[in-house]
Design a protein around this motif. Structure first.
Motif, PDB file in Angstrom:
ATOM      1  N   LEU A 195       0.991  -1.198   0.136  1.00 51.36           N
ATOM      2  CA  LEU A 195       0.020  -0.102   0.092  1.00 51.36           C
ATOM      3  C   LEU A 195       0.838   1.163   0.135  1.00 51.36           C
ATOM      4  CD1 LEU A 195      -2.815  -0.958   2.557  1.00 51.36           C
ATOM      5  CD2 LEU A 195      -2.697  -1.102   0.175  1.00 51.36           C
ATOM      6  N   VAL A 236       1.555   4.174  -5.101  1.00 50.41           N
ATOM      7  CA  VAL A 236       2.001   2.760  -5.239  1.00 50.41           C
ATOM      8  C   VAL A 236       1.577   2.128  -6.856  1.00 50.41           C
ATOM      9  CG1 VAL A 236       1.869   0.361  -4.603  1.00 50.41           C
ATOM     10  CG2 VAL A 236       2.197   2.072  -2.931  1.00 50.41           C
ATOM     11  N   THR A 260      -3.279   3.384  -1.800  1.00 49.92           N
ATOM     12  CA  THR A 260      -2.267   3.480  -2.627  1.00 49.92           C
ATOM     13  C   THR A 260      -2.083   4.664  -3.637  1.00 49.92           C
ATOM     14  OG1 THR A 260      -3.603   2.454  -4.513  1.00 49.92           O
ATOM     15  CG2 THR A 260      -2.388   0.879  -3.019  1.00 49.92           C
TER      16      THR A 260
END
Length: 269
Positions: A195, A236, A260
């Motif tokens: 995450l 991410v 994310t």
């Protein structure tokens, strides 16, 4: 999926080749520290029995995820902190694919020598591969495709997928899922999705996270605060599209997307 709130480390003496030797055993529990100690002691006894010749004791063993439990979302979903400090989503039955590269466009032998190399960037090839399988073979499921730093992350919706089932593994292989990731899914009985960014990709100093921690962890806590602050400047993954059947997203997916940073046009890390 074995994730626990309480962890302890025990160093019992067991009999190995006729002599008492010290071993290190970790015990986890969601009940109490004392219960975790009991688990560690029982594990040590089991190891001693296996060494003594009971070969089948760990045949169906599911690896524990020995990481700090940060948040429990539901009875099948939890967030932990991994060995390099990133927060990780752990889910038991919602399939998450980690795809680092497209399938080879060329076959083996002489025939492969005369096939044209796909000129598209690798990520585009991965996205196209997922869409093709989703629309031509796995039409009952929805596939949420995300761009990652290395390749793609795909969340599959429509039913539960047991990561230890042979048909699940076959499907993961068909999507060219990273082999090491697939193996970990089987060993740990869950799917995992990072995450927060890898420290190295943010050019941020690393920290080897040990858990359970012993003694003063002030240095680690200071590192975490700085890491979380720097992480806000990166994402991410980035949402690409959802293809396949029209299944709606659930609360876990919404949590994943928010954590994310898919809505922010930031560097991927």
């Amino acid at each position: 999926m074995k994730i626990y709130k309480y962890w302890v480390v025990e160093k019992p003496q067991i009999l190995i080749d006729g002599a008492q030797q010290e071993i290190v055993c970790y015990g986890g529990s969601n009940v109490s520290v004392e219960d975790a100690r009991r688990v560690a002691r029982e594990k040590a006894q089991k190891i001693e029995r296996k060494i003594a010749g009971e070969k089948h004791l760990f045949e169906d063993y599911e690896s524990e995820i020995r990481e700090e439990l940060l948040q429990t979302i539901d009875d099948q979903t939890a967030v932990t902190r991994n060995r390099y400090g990133a927060r990780v989503l752990n889910v038991e039955k919602m399939m998450i694919l980690d795809i680092d590269k497209p399938k080879s466009a060329t076959g083996g032998g002489l025939a492969g020598l005369f096939k044209k190399k796909d000129p598209r960037p690798p990520k585009e090839q991965i996205f196209e591969m997922v869409k093709t399988l989703a629309t031509n073979k796995y039409t009952d499921y929805a596939f949420r495709i995300y761009e990652t730093y290395q390749g793609a992350r795909v969340i599959v919706l429509g039913r539960d997928f047991d990561p230890r089932d042979s048909q699940t593994r076959k499907m993961m292989d068909e999507f060219n899922c990273d082999p090491l990731y697939t193996l970990l899914c089987v060993k740990q009985g869950c799917y995992r999705a990072r995450l927060t960014p890898k420290p190295s990709r943010m050019k941020f100093r690393g920290y080897k996270v040990k858990y359970p921690r012993e003694g003063d962890d002030g240095e680690f806590q200071r590192w975490v605060l700085e890491y979380e602050s720097v992480s806000r400047n990166f994402s991410v993954c980035r949402f690409v599209e959802q293809v396949g059947a029209g299944h709606s997203v659930n609360g876990v997916v919404r949590f994943h997307d928010d954590a994310t940073g898919i809505d922010y046009r930031q560097r991927l890390a």
